[in-house]
Design a protein around this motif. Structure first.
Motif: not given
Length: 204
Positions: A91-117
């Motif tokens: 509730x304290x995170x702007x959804x833009x954080x995740x959209x930016x992560x997905x679009x502009x920071x592939x290494x960090x986003x892959x770490x997030x995908x790894x956490x999710x899976x």
């Protein structure tokens, strides 16, 4: 607090509030009251800062998820603990954080995908199987399908594509989605247990 830890904490707060893309290293330095030169002693560039920050944060979340898995009284209690944790954090995170992560920071986003899976999805599917075994979830459920459905719900909430959190808060939306999910997979035994946790008295 050590400078490196202070940089991570301050950057995380700014990224959560405004998204990642529009926050510059100058913004972070100004917020910290330190020079960019000091920040670059610890992080080569903004990408490096984002990667390390996401890795640290997700390592922390993995430990929390494991603790909740061990301390939960039953599968419904576990999914409520995890959901409470997510609601308080998200509730304290702007959804833009995740959209930016997905679009502009592939290494960090892959770490997030790894956490999710490898963490979130695995714990959800274990939860569903345990719930079926203990009779609080319906025996006809396909654990893999139901777990994917739950992960899709979480993605939907995180990325904010279908909701306007200006009209209805994230916390309220999250609670409605969780209620629909749990009531949809519960047996009567599970339904009563969930009501008990929610302190709901319901006529048979």
């Amino acid at each position: 607090m050590e400078p490196q830890e202070k940089i991570l904490k301050t950057s995380l707060g700014l990224f959560f509030k405004y998204g990642i893309k529009h926050i510059t290293m100058d913004d972070i330095a100004k917020e910290l009251g330190m020079s960019k030169k000091t920040i670059y002693q610890f992080y080569k560039e903004k990408d490096d800062l984002v990667n390390q920050l996401c890795n640290n944060e997700l390592n922390t979340q993995e430990a929390h998820f494991e603790d909740m898995n061990k301390s939960a009284k039953d599968p419904i209690h576990e999914i409520m603990l995890i959901s409470d944790k997510m609601r308080n954090m998200m509730q304290n995170i702007n959804p833009m954080f995740f959209l930016d992560l997905q679009k502009f920071y592939p290494t960090a986003y892959q770490r997030f995908i790894s956490f999710r899976e490898n963490c979130a999805y695995k714990l959800v599917i274990l939860n569903i199987k345990k719930g079926i075994e203990t009779g609080v979830y319906r025996p006809d459920l396909d654990p893999e399908l139901i777990s994917r459905l739950r992960m899709a719900q979480i993605d939907m909430l995180m990325f904010g594509n279908y909701f306007s959190y200006e009209k209805t808060s994230f916390a309220k939306t999250h609670t409605v989605v969780l209620d629909i999910f749990i009531y949809g997979i519960c047996t009567i035994k599970g339904h009563k247990l969930f009501n008990n946790y929610k302190k709901i008295n319901e006529e048979e």
